[in-house]
Design a protein around this motif. Structure first.
Motif, PDB file in Angstrom:
ATOM      1  N   GLY A   1       0.379  -1.488   0.261  1.00  0.00           N
ATOM      2  CA  GLY A   1       0.021  -0.301   0.038  1.00  0.00           C
ATOM      3  C   GLY A   1       0.747   1.314  -0.190  1.00  0.00           C
ATOM      4  O   GLY A   1       0.723   2.368  -0.489  1.00  0.00           O
TER       5      GLY A   1
ATOM      6  N   GLY B   1      -7.961  -7.660   5.800  1.00  0.00           N
ATOM      7  CA  GLY B   1      -8.148  -6.285   5.226  1.00  0.00           C
ATOM      8  C   GLY B   1      -6.951  -5.956   4.782  1.00  0.00           C
ATOM      9  O   GLY B   1      -7.404  -4.808   3.822  1.00  0.00           O
ATOM     10  N   VAL B   2      -5.827  -5.835   5.152  1.00  0.00           N
ATOM     11  CA  VAL B   2      -5.089  -5.001   4.621  1.00  0.00           C
ATOM     12  C   VAL B   2      -4.261  -5.285   3.073  1.00  0.00           C
ATOM     13  O   VAL B   2      -3.771  -4.227   2.573  1.00  0.00           O
ATOM     14  CB  VAL B   2      -4.235  -4.911   6.101  1.00  0.00           C
TER      15      VAL B   2
ATOM     16  N   LEU C   1      -6.246  -6.330   1.184  1.00  0.00           N
ATOM     17  CA  LEU C   1      -7.582  -5.888   0.009  1.00  0.00           C
ATOM     18  C   LEU C   1      -7.244  -4.604   0.119  1.00  0.00           C
ATOM     19  O   LEU C   1      -7.263  -4.536  -1.119  1.00  0.00           O
ATOM     20  CB  LEU C   1      -8.775  -6.273   0.598  1.00  0.00           C
ATOM     21  N   GLU C   2      -6.922  -3.396   0.697  1.00  0.00           N
ATOM     22  CA  GLU C   2      -6.588  -1.963   1.127  1.00  0.00           C
ATOM     23  C   GLU C   2      -5.476  -1.999  -0.067  1.00  0.00           C
ATOM     24  O   GLU C   2      -5.949  -1.035  -0.603  1.00  0.00           O
ATOM     25  CB  GLU C   2      -6.957  -1.864   1.956  1.00  0.00           C
ATOM     26  N   SER C   3      -4.985  -2.660   0.227  1.00  0.00           N
ATOM     27  CA  SER C   3      -3.337  -2.399  -0.588  1.00  0.00           C
ATOM     28  C   SER C   3      -3.175  -2.592  -2.059  1.00  0.00           C
ATOM     29  O   SER C   3      -2.828  -1.979  -3.001  1.00  0.00           O
ATOM     30  CB  SER C   3      -2.147  -2.579  -0.188  1.00  0.00           C
TER      31      SER C   3
ATOM     32  N   ILE D   1      -9.317  -9.658  -5.654  1.00  0.00           N
ATOM     33  CA  ILE D   1      -9.596  -9.034  -4.616  1.00  0.00           C
ATOM     34  C   ILE D   1     -11.119  -9.187  -4.660  1.00  0.00           C
ATOM     35  O   ILE D   1     -11.848  -8.900  -3.477  1.00  0.00           O
ATOM     36  CB  ILE D   1      -9.716  -7.574  -5.694  1.00  0.00           C
TER      37      ILE D   1
ATOM     38  N   PHE E   1     -10.419  -3.234  10.105  1.00  0.00           N
ATOM     39  CA  PHE E   1      -9.427  -3.393   8.960  1.00  0.00           C
ATOM     40  C   PHE E   1     -10.550  -4.179   8.085  1.00  0.00           C
ATOM     41  O   PHE E   1     -10.529  -3.717   6.607  1.00  0.00           O
ATOM     42  CB  PHE E   1      -8.351  -3.874   8.788  1.00  0.00           C
TER      43      PHE E   1
ATOM     44  N   ALA F   1     -11.331  -1.703   4.089  1.00  0.00           N
ATOM     45  CA  ALA F   1     -10.829  -1.987   2.529  1.00  0.00           C
ATOM     46  C   ALA F   1     -12.060  -1.937   2.081  1.00  0.00           C
ATOM     47  O   ALA F   1     -12.615  -1.704   0.987  1.00  0.00           O
ATOM     48  CB  ALA F   1     -10.830  -3.339   3.206  1.00  0.00           C
TER      49      ALA F   1
ATOM     50  N   TYR G   1     -12.921  -0.253  -0.910  1.00  0.00           N
ATOM     51  CA  TYR G   1     -13.634  -1.751  -2.966  1.00  0.00           C
ATOM     52  C   TYR G   1     -15.027  -0.916  -2.926  1.00  0.00           C
ATOM     53  O   TYR G   1     -14.954  -0.918  -3.951  1.00  0.00           O
ATOM     54  CB  TYR G   1     -13.518  -2.382  -2.257  1.00  0.00           C
TER      55      TYR G   1
END
Length: 192
Positions: A92, A144-145, A147-149, A160, A184, A188, A192
């Protein structure tokens, strides 16, 4: 805890909430030099995860430190030697940074190698030799970390939607296991 609180302040500001400017400035300065504040009993793995998280929060605040992220990866021996959450936060931090093309490629390759994937869902498993309790680590938080990155680095990546499905499948009674997972996962999913 300081990284987590600073991250909350940065995200609140990004959502339009008023945040005390001086407090945020001091918090971000603390994160720039966070390595000086670690207690002696924090192991190297814990230190690297916290430093990765601090770099990511700084990036969210507009203070991208590519060189420090690269040094952190190099000192660990590459993406495969870092805990999975550190890889997520570093991806990220470095997302879209041309100067870190090699590191981004290594992080994506390592994440692709570490994912547990079915036809419709994907998850990551987190393990720490020691100190996982200091980080409040969990598998769903790692999901979550990452996925967001991944959304920031490669928004069309086929993992994703599978990570989203995997996260949603682990909810029980409308929530995840604890506040870290809730936080988190929701961050995320909001992106999304």
């Amino acid at each position: 805890l300081s990284v987590h609180v600073t991250g909350a302040l940065v995200r609140a500001k990004a959502k339009g909430y008023q945040v005390d400017k001086d407090m945020l400035t001091r918090a971000l300065a603390y994160l720039r030099d966070i390595e000086r504040h670690y207690p002696g009993y924090y192991g190297e793995e814990v230190r690297r995860v916290i430093s990765s998280y601090a770099l990511y929060v700084r990036k969210l605040a507009g203070d991208v430190d590519v060189a420090k992220a690269q040094r952190l990866m190099a000192s660990a021996g590459g993406a495969s030697k870092l805990p999975i959450e550190a890889d997520g936060w570093l991806l990220g931090t470095l997302a879209g940074q041309a100067a870190a093309a090699g590191e981004r490629r290594d992080l994506l390759a390592h994440l692709n190698n570490r994912v547990s994937e079915t036809a419709g869902a994907a998850n990551f498993t987190t393990s720490y030799r020691d100190g996982g309790h200091l980080l409040l680590a969990s598998d769903r938080r790692a999901d979550g970390v990452i996925l967001e990155s991944l959304i920031q680095e490669a928004e069309q990546h086929d993992l994703i939607p599978k990570l989203v499905t995997g996260l949603l499948a682990h909810k029980k009674a409308g929530r995840w296991l604890n506040t870290q997972e809730n936080t988190f996962a929701l961050l995320a999913l909001d992106l999304y």
